[in-house]
Write a protein that holds these residues in place. Structure first.
Motif, PDB file in Angstrom:
ATOM      1  N   ILE A 281      -3.337  -7.890  14.326  1.00 49.56           N
ATOM      2  CA  ILE A 281      -3.378  -8.747  15.520  1.00 49.56           C
ATOM      3  C   ILE A 281      -3.073  -7.922  16.779  1.00 49.56           C
ATOM      4  N   ALA A 282      -2.186  -6.921  16.654  1.00 55.61           N
ATOM      5  CA  ALA A 282      -1.847  -6.101  17.827  1.00 55.61           C
ATOM      6  C   ALA A 282      -3.069  -5.321  18.292  1.00 55.61           C
ATOM      7  N   GLY A 283      -3.758  -4.663  17.373  1.00 59.14           N
ATOM      8  CA  GLY A 283      -4.937  -3.881  17.730  1.00 59.14           C
ATOM      9  C   GLY A 283      -6.049  -4.770  18.283  1.00 59.14           C
ATOM     10  N   MET A 284      -6.228  -5.932  17.677  1.00 60.93           N
ATOM     11  CA  MET A 284      -7.290  -6.838  18.134  1.00 60.93           C
ATOM     12  C   MET A 284      -7.008  -7.331  19.553  1.00 60.93           C
TER      13      MET A 284
ATOM     14  N   GLY B 208      -4.821  -7.447   9.613  1.00 61.60           N
ATOM     15  CA  GLY B 208      -3.568  -6.881   9.085  1.00 61.60           C
ATOM     16  C   GLY B 208      -2.750  -7.927   8.357  1.00 61.60           C
ATOM     17  N   MET B 209      -1.520  -8.129   8.811  1.00 60.76           N
ATOM     18  CA  MET B 209      -0.591  -9.032   8.112  1.00 60.76           C
ATOM     19  C   MET B 209      -0.910 -10.505   8.324  1.00 60.76           C
ATOM     20  N   ILE B 210      -1.906 -10.814   9.133  1.00 62.04           N
ATOM     21  CA  ILE B 210      -2.405 -12.197   9.175  1.00 62.04           C
ATOM     22  C   ILE B 210      -3.660 -12.195   8.310  1.00 62.04           C
TER      23      ILE B 210
ATOM     24  N   GLU C 266       2.524 -16.896   8.043  1.00 60.90           N
ATOM     25  CA  GLU C 266       2.053 -18.290   7.918  1.00 60.90           C
ATOM     26  C   GLU C 266       2.540 -19.127   9.090  1.00 60.90           C
ATOM     27  N   ALA C 267       3.208 -18.481  10.055  1.00 58.57           N
ATOM     28  CA  ALA C 267       3.759 -19.234  11.184  1.00 58.57           C
ATOM     29  C   ALA C 267       4.031 -18.274  12.333  1.00 58.57           C
ATOM     30  N   PHE C 268       4.440 -18.825  13.465  1.00 55.04           N
ATOM     31  CA  PHE C 268       4.899 -17.986  14.578  1.00 55.04           C
ATOM     32  C   PHE C 268       6.107 -18.637  15.218  1.00 55.04           C
ATOM     33  N   ALA C 269       7.020 -17.801  15.729  1.00 55.08           N
ATOM     34  CA  ALA C 269       8.195 -18.336  16.421  1.00 55.08           C
ATOM     35  C   ALA C 269       7.770 -18.726  17.833  1.00 55.08           C
ATOM     36  N   THR C 270       8.303 -19.839  18.320  1.00 54.90           N
ATOM     37  CA  THR C 270       7.906 -20.308  19.655  1.00 54.90           C
ATOM     38  C   THR C 270       8.594 -19.509  20.768  1.00 54.90           C
TER      39      THR C 270
ATOM     40  N   VAL D 151       0.348  -7.398  -1.902  1.00 59.11           N
ATOM     41  CA  VAL D 151       1.493  -6.526  -1.607  1.00 59.11           C
ATOM     42  C   VAL D 151       1.461  -6.146  -0.135  1.00 59.11           C
ATOM     43  N   TRP D 152       2.598  -6.300   0.517  1.00 57.00           N
ATOM     44  CA  TRP D 152       2.735  -5.912   1.923  1.00 57.00           C
ATOM     45  C   TRP D 152       3.704  -4.751   2.031  1.00 57.00           C
ATOM     46  N   ARG D 153       3.442  -3.872   2.972  1.00 58.25           N
ATOM     47  CA  ARG D 153       4.412  -2.810   3.299  1.00 58.25           C
ATOM     48  C   ARG D 153       4.802  -3.042   4.751  1.00 58.25           C
TER      49      ARG D 153
ATOM     50  N   THR E  85       9.713  -7.155  14.119  1.00 57.97           N
ATOM     51  CA  THR E  85       9.071  -8.054  13.164  1.00 57.97           C
ATOM     52  C   THR E  85       8.718  -9.370  13.843  1.00 57.97           C
ATOM     53  N   GLY E  86       7.504  -9.842  13.633  1.00 59.13           N
ATOM     54  CA  GLY E  86       7.139 -11.183  14.093  1.00 59.13           C
ATOM     55  C   GLY E  86       6.278 -11.167  15.344  1.00 59.13           C
ATOM     56  N   LEU E  87       5.455 -12.197  15.422  1.00 61.11           N
ATOM     57  CA  LEU E  87       4.455 -12.271  16.486  1.00 61.11           C
ATOM     58  C   LEU E  87       5.090 -12.473  17.856  1.00 61.11           C
TER      59      LEU E  87
HETATM   60  C1  LIG Z   1       4.360 -11.941   4.179  1.00 62.42           C
HETATM   61  C2  LIG Z   1       4.537 -11.906   5.665  1.00 62.42           C
HETATM   62  C3  LIG Z   1       4.974 -13.056   6.327  1.00 62.42           C
HETATM   63  C4  LIG Z   1       5.133 -13.038   7.700  1.00 62.42           C
HETATM   64  N1  LIG Z   1       5.521 -14.182   8.315  1.00 62.42           N
HETATM   65  C5  LIG Z   1       5.587 -14.210   9.650  1.00 62.42           C
HETATM   66  C6  LIG Z   1       5.879 -15.431  10.327  1.00 62.42           C
HETATM   67  O1  LIG Z   1       6.032 -16.473   9.702  1.00 62.42           O
HETATM   68  N2  LIG Z   1       5.980 -15.391  11.697  1.00 62.42           N
HETATM   69  C7  LIG Z   1       5.759 -14.241  12.412  1.00 62.42           C
HETATM   70  O2  LIG Z   1       5.835 -14.259  13.642  1.00 62.42           O
HETATM   71  N3  LIG Z   1       5.472 -13.085  11.791  1.00 62.42           N
HETATM   72  C8  LIG Z   1       5.374 -13.050  10.443  1.00 62.42           C
HETATM   73  N4  LIG Z   1       5.070 -11.881   9.813  1.00 62.42           N
HETATM   74  C9  LIG Z   1       4.958 -10.658  10.622  1.00 62.42           C
HETATM   75  C10 LIG Z   1       3.639 -10.588  11.378  1.00 62.42           C
HETATM   76  O3  LIG Z   1       2.596 -10.849  10.495  1.00 62.42           O
HETATM   77  C11 LIG Z   1       3.501  -9.204  11.958  1.00 62.42           C
HETATM   78  O4  LIG Z   1       4.598  -8.937  12.835  1.00 62.42           O
HETATM   79  C12 LIG Z   1       2.190  -8.994  12.733  1.00 62.42           C
HETATM   80  O5  LIG Z   1       1.088  -9.645  12.130  1.00 62.42           O
HETATM   81  C13 LIG Z   1       1.952  -7.495  12.813  1.00 62.42           C
HETATM   82  O6  LIG Z   1       0.756  -7.201  13.475  1.00 62.42           O
HETATM   83  P1  LIG Z   1       0.406  -5.681  13.782  1.00 62.42           P
HETATM   84  O7  LIG Z   1      -0.981  -5.670  14.297  1.00 62.42           O
HETATM   85  O8  LIG Z   1       1.467  -5.072  14.623  1.00 62.42           O
HETATM   86  O9  LIG Z   1       0.490  -4.914  12.367  1.00 62.42           O
HETATM   87  P2  LIG Z   1      -0.414  -5.073  11.094  1.00 62.42           P
HETATM   88  O10 LIG Z   1      -0.818  -6.470  10.910  1.00 62.42           O
HETATM   89  O11 LIG Z   1       0.308  -4.381   9.995  1.00 62.42           O
HETATM   90  O12 LIG Z   1      -1.719  -4.250  11.454  1.00 62.42           O
HETATM   91  C14 LIG Z   1      -1.782  -2.860  11.384  1.00 62.42           C
HETATM   92  C15 LIG Z   1      -3.171  -2.475  10.885  1.00 62.42           C
HETATM   93  O13 LIG Z   1      -3.295  -1.055  10.927  1.00 62.42           O
HETATM   94  C16 LIG Z   1      -3.991  -0.608   9.783  1.00 62.42           C
HETATM   95  N5  LIG Z   1      -3.634   0.810   9.576  1.00 62.42           N
HETATM   96  C17 LIG Z   1      -2.503   1.315   9.038  1.00 62.42           C
HETATM   97  N6  LIG Z   1      -2.510   2.665   9.078  1.00 62.42           N
HETATM   98  C18 LIG Z   1      -3.685   3.012   9.655  1.00 62.42           C
HETATM   99  C19 LIG Z   1      -4.276   4.276   9.985  1.00 62.42           C
HETATM  100  N7  LIG Z   1      -3.647   5.441   9.745  1.00 62.42           N
HETATM  101  N8  LIG Z   1      -5.516   4.270  10.555  1.00 62.42           N
HETATM  102  C20 LIG Z   1      -6.156   3.089  10.823  1.00 62.42           C
HETATM  103  N9  LIG Z   1      -5.636   1.881  10.538  1.00 62.42           N
HETATM  104  C21 LIG Z   1      -4.404   1.838   9.981  1.00 62.42           C
HETATM  105  C22 LIG Z   1      -3.558  -1.550   8.695  1.00 62.42           C
HETATM  106  O14 LIG Z   1      -4.519  -1.583   7.652  1.00 62.42           O
HETATM  107  C23 LIG Z   1      -3.429  -2.874   9.438  1.00 62.42           C
HETATM  108  O15 LIG Z   1      -4.610  -3.638   9.367  1.00 62.42           O
HETATM  109  C24 LIG Z   1       4.874 -11.855   8.436  1.00 62.42           C
HETATM  110  C25 LIG Z   1       4.439 -10.710   7.775  1.00 62.42           C
HETATM  111  C26 LIG Z   1       4.258 -10.732   6.411  1.00 62.42           C
HETATM  112  C27 LIG Z   1       3.764  -9.500   5.705  1.00 62.42           C
END
Ligand SMILES: Cc1cc2nc3c(=O)[nH]c(=O)nc-3n(C[C@H](O)[C@H](O)[C@H](O)COP(=O)(O)OP(=O)(O)OC[C@H]3O[C@@H](n4cnc5c(N)ncnc54)[C@H](O)[C@@H]3O)c2cc1C
Length: 489
Positions: free
Chosen positions: A20-23, A47-49, A64-68, A427-429, A466-468
């Motif tokens: 979501i951050a990159g998009m 990513g994590m969505i 599955e949610a976001f904090a307001t 699996v999530w990291r 952590t979190g949106l």
């Molecule tokens: C199970 C779970 C439940 C969650 N529940 C909530 C919630 O209820 N409320 C909330 O606010 N947040 C929640 N979160 C957290 C939220 O999803 C994240 O904070 C947010 O989606 C992260 O977005 P991001 O774009 O920063 O990272 P990511 O979504 O991790 O995106 C990073 C992307 O980079 C890609 N990538 C990695 N390395 C490379 C590389 N070297 N080159 C190119 N691409 C690469 C990955 O494949 C991934 O698609 C949850 C997360 C998980 C895993």
């Protein structure tokens, strides 16, 4: 687009990572006229969505949610025309379950630490007693009699809770929350980063429970959450559509290996090394992941221009597997454990660390069918610091069995094998939060390094938290640094 010294097109911006951050970064920069490439290691955006198919039912297997808190995600939904799709969870509360006990999580606390109202009247005392028993109540009373300086030198959350309260509060209330939310034990978390000002409030108000009450009063926690009807993954689909309309070039299944400053370009440029797919030039870089440190290419450039490696943070991830079950279990129509369950100590018979009763939490999910329920369990590693979730080596059948048994114990019922209609797993990291001991210093280092490097900005959950509610404002700031609104791309 300009031409690089190698004759390739040079986009204004390469975004590393298509979560979501990159998009959002790509959308904002492209909206300001920049030419943008997203490089994503996986075979999909978001990513994590992430959407999963659970026996034909689309569900969120990641966020599955976001904090307001802060309003940033709701503002995004507004921009995307999805504001009317925001829905609230049912106000059922959550439970905490151990091998021998099951009780609602006491209200009015912070990270599981009860506020001083827990002992104020008979009713509150009874609610807390159900969760932590006589020993726990004695620990809360002890906190109120101790000198305010006790625990002042504790930096990790476990030491602070043990110094002022005790092992029952720690194991039955605090650890279940930190494991459920961060996949980390209280001993791994720095309370000074997690709840800034907590220790000072203990000194000021005389006890840990009074400090928690004061903090909650001055800044109601961002406990309020919402989701998008139909699932959070719908936001990714909508953004994907917008990116296509904006002409953003998305490269899936392409991993960035390193980012190098291109010494031979006439104007500043970056060379993005792709694993097994050559390289790409860019005028600016926005990294939403920790790109591994690469060896400097200077003096070792038989194939391309020389460069200086830019290390973009260090990767420290916490593994967790989400296992979703679709079950035919009409006894769950009564929502026996509220919106979900956290797992307290001791829990030798339960291997999950948390369960969300999805169809209890979100009314729209009841579209499933009568007596059908969606349950989401999460599993951490076997032991602290492990690199794989404990479900890692289990087959789908074994995972279904484990999750079915855990779900029954957590929800106080029995779910038979034939009640399970479908299972989905992922699996999530998850990047370690800044509050993990030592992590905030590492992140400060990454930020300082990026700040010294013109044309590079960092955003995303690994650096912003952590979190949106933390990720969205961070992305907007990062794009504004690279493309000030009143400047040309
Ligand atoms: C199970 C779970 C439940 C969650 N529940 C909530 C919630 O209820 N409320 C909330 O606010 N947040 C929640 N979160 C957290 C939220 O999803 C994240 O904070 C947010 O989606 C992260 O977005 P991001 O774009 O920063 O990272 P990511 O979504 O991790 O995106 C990073 C992307 O980079 C890609 N990538 C990695 N390395 C490379 C590389 N070297 N080159 C190119 N691409 C690469 C990955 O494949 C991934 O698609 C949850 C997360 C998980 C895993």
């Amino acid at each position: 687009m300009n031409r690089s010294p190698l004759g390739q097109s040079t986009p204004d911006l390469v975004v590393v990572g298509g979560g979501i951050a990159g998009m959002l970064a790509a959308r904002r920069a492209a909206g300001r006229g920049a030419s943008v490439v997203i490089v994503e290691a996986g075979d999909r955006l978001g990513g994590m969505i992430c959407r999963a198919d659970l026996g034909g039912l689309p569900i969120d297997i990641g966020a599955e949610a976001f904090a307001t808190r802060g309003g940033a995600f709701a503002a995004l939904l507004h921009e995307l025309g999805m504001h009317d799709d925001i829905v609230e969870p049912r106000a059922l509360g959550s439970w905490v379950v151990t091998d021998a006990t099951a009780a609602p999580m006491p209200a009015g606390g912070m990270l599981g630490i009860p506020g001083e109202a827990a002992l104020r009247d008979v009713e509150s005392r009874a609610a807390v007693h159900a969760a932590i028993g006589d020993e726990g109540i004695a620990e809360l009373e002890r906190d109120r009699t101790l000198d305010p300086r006790v625990g002042a030198d504790a930096s990790d959350l476990e030491s602070l809770v043990l110094a002022r309260m005790g092992p029952t509060v720690l194991g039955r209330l605090v650890a279940p929350v930190t494991r459920g939310v961060y996949s980390l034990d209280p001993a791994e978390l720095d309370h000074r980063v997690l709840i800034p000002g907590l220790a000072e409030r203990v000194h000021e108000h005389g006890s840990l429970s009074a400090a928690v009450a004061a903090l909650r009063k001055s800044a109601p926690p961002g406990a309020a959450v919402r989701t998008v009807e139909g699932g959070m993954h719908r936001v990714v689909a909508r953004l994907e559509h917008e990116l296509a309309e904006l002409g953003v070039d998305v490269r899936l299944s392409t991993r960035v290996a390193s980012v190098l400053e291109d010494g031979s370009a006439l104007e500043q440029a970056w060379r993005v090394e792709l694993e097994g797919a050559g390289s790409l030039f860019a005028k600016r870089i926005l990294s939403t992941v920790a790109v591994p440190r690469s060896v400097s290419a200077r003096g070792d450039d038989s194939e391309g221009p020389s460069g200086e490696a830019v290390a973009i943070g260090g990767a420290a991830a916490v593994p967790a597997e989400v296992v979703a079950l679709l079950v035919q279990a009409p006894q769950l129509d009564a929502h026996p454990r509220g919106t979900g369950v956290l797992v307290g100590d001791p829990s030798t018979t339960i291997r999950a660390k948390a369960l969300t009763h999805v169809t209890a939490k979100w009314a729209w999910q009841e579209a499933a069918a009568d007596g059908m329920h969606v349950l989401r369990l999460s599993y951490g590693p076997h032991a602290r610091g492990g690199s794989e979730p404990l479900t890692h080596s289990l087959s789908d059948d074994e995972t279904t069995e484990l999750a079915r048994g855990d779900a029954g114990r957590l929800l106080g019922t029995t779910i038979e094998r034939e009640d399970v209609i479908a299972m989905a797993r992922h699996v999530w990291r998850i990047p370690a939060p800044a509050a993990r001991i030592g992590r905030s210093a590492e992140l400060r280092g990454a930020r300082d390094e990026a700040r010294r490097t013109a044309g590079v900005a960092l955003a995303g959950t690994w650096i912003d938290g952590t979190g949106l509610a933390s990720v969205i404002p961070g992305v907007l700031r990062a794009v504004d640094e690279l493309f000030p609104e009143d400047a040309q791309a």
